[in-house]
Design a protein around this motif. Structure first.
Motif, PDB file in Angstrom:
ATOM      1  N   GLY A   1       0.794  -1.226   0.000  1.00 26.46           N
ATOM      2  CA  GLY A   1       0.000   0.000   0.000  1.00 26.46           C
ATOM      3  C   GLY A   1       0.821   1.268   0.000  1.00 26.46           C
ATOM      4  O   GLY A   1       0.403   2.281  -0.565  1.00 26.46           O
ATOM      5  N   GLY A   2       1.989   1.255   0.609  1.00 26.45           N
ATOM      6  CA  GLY A   2       2.828   2.446   0.658  1.00 26.45           C
ATOM      7  C   GLY A   2       4.023   2.381  -0.273  1.00 26.45           C
ATOM      8  O   GLY A   2       4.922   3.227  -0.180  1.00 26.45           O
ATOM      9  N   ASN A   3       4.043   1.413  -1.168  1.00 21.11           N
ATOM     10  CA  ASN A   3       5.189   1.200  -2.051  1.00 21.11           C
ATOM     11  C   ASN A   3       5.043   2.039  -3.323  1.00 21.11           C
ATOM     12  O   ASN A   3       4.112   1.873  -4.096  1.00 21.11           O
ATOM     13  CB  ASN A   3       5.288  -0.289  -2.403  1.00 21.11           C
ATOM     14  CG  ASN A   3       6.550  -0.628  -3.157  1.00 21.11           C
ATOM     15  OD1 ASN A   3       6.665  -0.324  -4.332  1.00 21.11           O
ATOM     16  ND2 ASN A   3       7.498  -1.267  -2.477  1.00 21.11           N
ATOM     17  N   GLU A   4       6.012   2.956  -3.550  1.00 22.09           N
ATOM     18  CA  GLU A   4       5.943   3.856  -4.696  1.00 22.09           C
ATOM     19  C   GLU A   4       6.019   3.093  -6.014  1.00 22.09           C
ATOM     20  O   GLU A   4       5.324   3.416  -6.982  1.00 22.09           O
ATOM     21  CB  GLU A   4       7.066   4.896  -4.622  1.00 22.09           C
ATOM     22  CG  GLU A   4       6.941   5.883  -3.472  1.00 22.09           C
ATOM     23  CD  GLU A   4       5.704   6.761  -3.598  1.00 22.09           C
ATOM     24  OE1 GLU A   4       5.289   7.053  -4.745  1.00 22.09           O
ATOM     25  OE2 GLU A   4       5.143   7.149  -2.559  1.00 22.09           O
ATOM     26  N   ALA A   5       6.889   2.089  -6.058  1.00 18.32           N
ATOM     27  CA  ALA A   5       7.040   1.326  -7.295  1.00 18.32           C
ATOM     28  C   ALA A   5       5.724   0.631  -7.661  1.00 18.32           C
ATOM     29  O   ALA A   5       5.342   0.564  -8.838  1.00 18.32           O
ATOM     30  CB  ALA A   5       8.158   0.301  -7.155  1.00 18.32           C
ATOM     31  N   PHE A   6       5.032   0.137  -6.655  1.00 18.06           N
ATOM     32  CA  PHE A   6       3.768  -0.544  -6.915  1.00 18.06           C
ATOM     33  C   PHE A   6       2.759   0.409  -7.537  1.00 18.06           C
ATOM     34  O   PHE A   6       2.110   0.078  -8.542  1.00 18.06           O
ATOM     35  CB  PHE A   6       3.210  -1.124  -5.616  1.00 18.06           C
ATOM     36  CG  PHE A   6       1.787  -1.605  -5.728  1.00 18.06           C
ATOM     37  CD1 PHE A   6       1.497  -2.793  -6.372  1.00 18.06           C
ATOM     38  CD2 PHE A   6       0.738  -0.855  -5.214  1.00 18.06           C
ATOM     39  CE1 PHE A   6       0.185  -3.233  -6.502  1.00 18.06           C
ATOM     40  CE2 PHE A   6      -0.571  -1.286  -5.323  1.00 18.06           C
ATOM     41  CZ  PHE A   6      -0.847  -2.483  -5.969  1.00 18.06           C
ATOM     42  N   TRP A   7       2.623   1.605  -6.981  1.00 15.96           N
ATOM     43  CA  TRP A   7       1.603   2.523  -7.480  1.00 15.96           C
ATOM     44  C   TRP A   7       1.965   3.070  -8.850  1.00 15.96           C
ATOM     45  O   TRP A   7       1.068   3.334  -9.661  1.00 15.96           O
ATOM     46  CB  TRP A   7       1.342   3.638  -6.470  1.00 15.96           C
ATOM     47  CG  TRP A   7       0.586   3.124  -5.281  1.00 15.96           C
ATOM     48  CD1 TRP A   7       1.055   2.921  -4.020  1.00 15.96           C
ATOM     49  CD2 TRP A   7      -0.774   2.677  -5.281  1.00 15.96           C
ATOM     50  NE1 TRP A   7       0.069   2.386  -3.231  1.00 15.96           N
ATOM     51  CE2 TRP A   7      -1.071   2.234  -3.975  1.00 15.96           C
ATOM     52  CE3 TRP A   7      -1.773   2.618  -6.250  1.00 15.96           C
ATOM     53  CZ2 TRP A   7      -2.318   1.734  -3.621  1.00 15.96           C
ATOM     54  CZ3 TRP A   7      -3.011   2.120  -5.902  1.00 15.96           C
ATOM     55  CH2 TRP A   7      -3.282   1.681  -4.599  1.00 15.96           C
ATOM     56  N   GLU A   8       3.233   3.229  -9.123  1.00 12.50           N
ATOM     57  CA  GLU A   8       3.606   3.652 -10.469  1.00 12.50           C
ATOM     58  C   GLU A   8       3.330   2.529 -11.467  1.00 12.50           C
ATOM     59  O   GLU A   8       2.920   2.766 -12.601  1.00 12.50           O
ATOM     60  CB  GLU A   8       5.082   4.057 -10.504  1.00 12.50           C
ATOM     61  CG  GLU A   8       5.518   4.737 -11.791  1.00 12.50           C
ATOM     62  CD  GLU A   8       4.814   6.062 -12.047  1.00 12.50           C
ATOM     63  OE1 GLU A   8       4.902   6.560 -13.182  1.00 12.50           O
ATOM     64  OE2 GLU A   8       4.162   6.592 -11.131  1.00 12.50           O
ATOM     65  N   LEU A   9       3.526   1.305 -11.027  1.00 16.31           N
ATOM     66  CA  LEU A   9       3.194   0.152 -11.858  1.00 16.31           C
ATOM     67  C   LEU A   9       1.694   0.137 -12.169  1.00 16.31           C
ATOM     68  O   LEU A   9       1.279  -0.094 -13.308  1.00 16.31           O
ATOM     69  CB  LEU A   9       3.600  -1.127 -11.126  1.00 16.31           C
ATOM     70  CG  LEU A   9       3.541  -2.458 -11.879  1.00 16.31           C
ATOM     71  CD1 LEU A   9       4.600  -2.492 -12.972  1.00 16.31           C
ATOM     72  CD2 LEU A   9       3.751  -3.617 -10.910  1.00 16.31           C
ATOM     73  N   VAL A  10       0.878   0.401 -11.162  1.00 24.01           N
ATOM     74  CA  VAL A  10      -0.572   0.458 -11.353  1.00 24.01           C
ATOM     75  C   VAL A  10      -0.942   1.591 -12.299  1.00 24.01           C
ATOM     76  O   VAL A  10      -1.768   1.424 -13.210  1.00 24.01           O
ATOM     77  CB  VAL A  10      -1.290   0.630 -10.001  1.00 24.01           C
ATOM     78  CG1 VAL A  10      -2.778   0.896 -10.196  1.00 24.01           C
ATOM     79  CG2 VAL A  10      -1.096  -0.607  -9.127  1.00 24.01           C
ATOM     80  N   ARG A  11      -0.328   2.753 -12.101  1.00 22.73           N
ATOM     81  CA  ARG A  11      -0.660   3.909 -12.944  1.00 22.73           C
ATOM     82  C   ARG A  11      -0.343   3.629 -14.411  1.00 22.73           C
ATOM     83  O   ARG A  11      -1.146   3.906 -15.302  1.00 22.73           O
ATOM     84  CB  ARG A  11       0.105   5.142 -12.472  1.00 22.73           C
ATOM     85  CG  ARG A  11      -0.301   6.428 -13.194  1.00 22.73           C
ATOM     86  CD  ARG A  11       0.600   7.587 -12.812  1.00 22.73           C
ATOM     87  NE  ARG A  11       1.953   7.381 -13.295  1.00 22.73           N
ATOM     88  CZ  ARG A  11       2.342   7.613 -14.554  1.00 22.73           C
ATOM     89  NH1 ARG A  11       1.474   8.032 -15.457  1.00 22.73           N
ATOM     90  NH2 ARG A  11       3.591   7.398 -14.906  1.00 22.73           N
ATOM     91  N   VAL A  12       0.842   3.076 -14.657  1.00 25.32           N
ATOM     92  CA  VAL A  12       1.262   2.809 -16.031  1.00 25.32           C
ATOM     93  C   VAL A  12       0.449   1.668 -16.638  1.00 25.32           C
ATOM     94  O   VAL A  12       0.042   1.721 -17.796  1.00 25.32           O
ATOM     95  CB  VAL A  12       2.765   2.483 -16.089  1.00 25.32           C
ATOM     96  CG1 VAL A  12       3.175   2.002 -17.478  1.00 25.32           C
ATOM     97  CG2 VAL A  12       3.587   3.708 -15.693  1.00 25.32           C
ATOM     98  N   GLY A  13       0.194   0.629 -15.840  1.00 19.77           N
ATOM     99  CA  GLY A  13      -0.432  -0.564 -16.378  1.00 19.77           C
ATOM    100  C   GLY A  13      -1.941  -0.559 -16.410  1.00 19.77           C
ATOM    101  O   GLY A  13      -2.546  -1.190 -17.288  1.00 19.77           O
ATOM    102  N   LEU A  14      -2.591   0.163 -15.470  1.00 20.32           N
ATOM    103  CA  LEU A  14      -4.047   0.079 -15.345  1.00 20.32           C
ATOM    104  C   LEU A  14      -4.757   1.412 -15.470  1.00 20.32           C
ATOM    105  O   LEU A  14      -5.966   1.447 -15.705  1.00 20.32           O
ATOM    106  CB  LEU A  14      -4.422  -0.551 -13.994  1.00 20.32           C
ATOM    107  CG  LEU A  14      -3.951  -1.989 -13.758  1.00 20.32           C
ATOM    108  CD1 LEU A  14      -4.291  -2.422 -12.336  1.00 20.32           C
ATOM    109  CD2 LEU A  14      -4.588  -2.942 -14.763  1.00 20.32           C
ATOM    110  N   GLY A  15      -4.058   2.510 -15.274  1.00 25.69           N
ATOM    111  CA  GLY A  15      -4.707   3.810 -15.353  1.00 25.69           C
ATOM    112  C   GLY A  15      -5.548   4.099 -14.132  1.00 25.69           C
ATOM    113  O   GLY A  15      -5.247   3.642 -13.022  1.00 25.69           O
ATOM    114  N   THR A  16      -6.650   4.832 -14.322  1.00 28.72           N
ATOM    115  CA  THR A  16      -7.439   5.315 -13.184  1.00 28.72           C
ATOM    116  C   THR A  16      -8.875   4.786 -13.193  1.00 28.72           C
ATOM    117  O   THR A  16      -9.761   5.417 -12.628  1.00 28.72           O
ATOM    118  CB  THR A  16      -7.470   6.855 -13.177  1.00 28.72           C
ATOM    119  OG1 THR A  16      -8.076   7.322 -14.400  1.00 28.72           O
ATOM    120  CG2 THR A  16      -6.081   7.431 -13.046  1.00 28.72           C
TER     121      THR A  16
END
Length: 443
Positions: free
Chosen positions: A275-290
């Protein structure tokens, strides 16, 4: 692990997507609309929050005593012979709750039932009347009306005026009836079309605001189905989804994208371990959008997969080569995104688990200055070369130092096989996917 549900928001104070200002602005605009009726389109792709937007607007209207509202979900019927009648009878059923309108609403319901039967749009077994006209009375009604065609035709001809009068009695001279029609994009094209066409057929000059929530692309598909036009290559003079939209909807509103920071703040507490991992959220942003629904489904499956990863490896084995202990979880998250968004490459991995490393390495070589693209492509196996032109996939696999996000390098073939095993335990294989992944081939 707390699973995320897909239940839409129902109250303004629950706003998790930043929709409230838009709800209030649209409501204020609609309040000024003259004359009525008015049809509003709330447009957005699958999973972007249309039902939540309507729920919040409904809550706002509940604070306005002069306005009344009705909710209608056509997908519950979703049969061409029923949907338009179900919409009309749902509205009349709401009016019939008022004692002073009971007789008039019942008369209008019988006229609508007769009209649908005369037009060959239904039968006693299939016509939806929202309980106003009982199924066992429908055929009797048709027989009775057939003996008095002249009188009943006259009643149908005055239907619009009587309907408008009934609505005005229901809401008062300054009020309006807001009819929310949700989930049109869950219907078949035929069912959606009947809902759209019925609005102009029956409402006349009634004090109604119809709010339709659907995907514009779905509407285009409806128009294609109705008029037999290939919208992608249609000439300018041919009808298109947007041309048809202009005939039905007077006030189009396109749902705003959810800010990624808002989506992250809402969902981070539900993400196990990352939940607090920056790499994870950037992965979500790039791969899944909003897209809220897509990301929530991803988080639910990922949480199960992370739990399965712990069962498979044990806490002492979650690190890779002494690196970040979240590496395996991040690799699992990336594989899950590949599964959902890049199915062809995912299926290739089932037969060639070395493909992840090979394609990621080629992507790094192609990005180096000096024009190494041709050389990098020539070193790829033929089955992988088409994937090198998939910009979205290559962006997801980008692990270069200093790149947009720092996530672990691609797992080796043996590790890919293990990750597939873990993912299958959490999500199962795809319908056309083999239940097991081919072991790495010897060099």
């Amino acid at each position: 692990m707390i699973p995320l549900t897909d239940n839409p928001l129902a109250f303004l104070h629950e706003d998790a997507y930043g929709f409230r200002p838009f709800v209030e602005q649209l409501d204020a605009a609609v309040a000024q609309a003259r004359p009525l009726p008015l049809t509003v389109g709330v447009f957005g792709a699958w999973g972007t929050g249309k039902s939540s937007f309507l729920g919040m607007w409904s809550d706002l209207l509940a604070e306005q005593p002069r306005n009344r509202q009705v909710r209608f979900n056509p997908w519950k019927y979703d049969r061409k012979v029923e949907v338009w009648a179900a919409l009309l009878h749902t509205i009349l059923g709401e009016l019939k709750k008022e004692e002073r309108l009971r007789e008039k609403a019942g008369r209008l319901a019988r006229a609508a039932t007769w009209l649908s039967l005369r037009a060959g749009l239904g039968s006693a077994a299939t016509l939806a009347t929202a309980g106003i006209v009982r199924p066992e009375h429908v055929n009797e009604l048709l027989d009775t009306f057939a003996q008095n065609d002249a009188d009943e035709y006259s009643q149908v001809n005055t239907f619009e005026d009587e309907f408008a009068e009934a609505v005005e009695e229901f809401v008062g001279p300054e009020g309006r009836l807001v009819v929310f029609v949700d989930d049109l994009d869950r219907c078949t094209p035929e069912a959606a079309m009947t809902v759209l066409e019925s609005l102009k057929l029956f409402v006349g000059h009634a004090r109604c605001v119809f709010v339709l929530a659907l995907d514009v692309d779905v509407l285009a598909a409806v128009a294609t189905n109705k008029f037999g036009v290939d919208l992608k290559g249609a000439p300018e003079e041919a009808i298109s989804g947007m041309n048809y939209l202009e005939k039905i909807v007077q006030l189009p509103f396109f749902l705003p994208d959810v800010e990624f920071a808002t989506l992250r703040a809402t969902l981070a507490p539900y993400v196990e371990g990352l939940g607090g991992n920056e790499a994870f959220w950037e992965l979500v942003r790039v791969g899944l959008g909003t897209n809220p629904r897509r990301v929530k489904r991803f988080v639910n499956v990922l949480n199960l997969a992370v739990a399965a990863l712990g069962w498979d490896t044990g806490p002492a084995e979650t690190a890779t080569g002494g690196q970040d202990p979240h590496w395996k979880q991040l690799q699992l998250a990336e594989l899950l995104i590949i599964r959902g968004q890049h199915r062809a490459f995912f299926r290739t991995l089932t037969q060639h688990p070395e493909a992840w490393q090979l394609l990621e390495r080629a992507g790094g070589d192609m990005a180096r200055p000096g024009g190494g693209r041709d050389l990098a492509l020539s070193q790829l196996p033929p089955y992988l070369r088409p994937f090198a032109d998939d910009a979205a996939l290559m962006s997801l696999l980008d692990t270069r130092p200093g790149g947009r996000y720092e996530h672990p390098p691609a797992p080796g073939p043996d590790e890919v096989v293990r990750l597939f095993s873990t993912l299958h335990r959490a999500a199962g294989p795809l319908p056309d996917e083999q239940s097991s992944v081919a072991p790495p081939q010897p060099a």
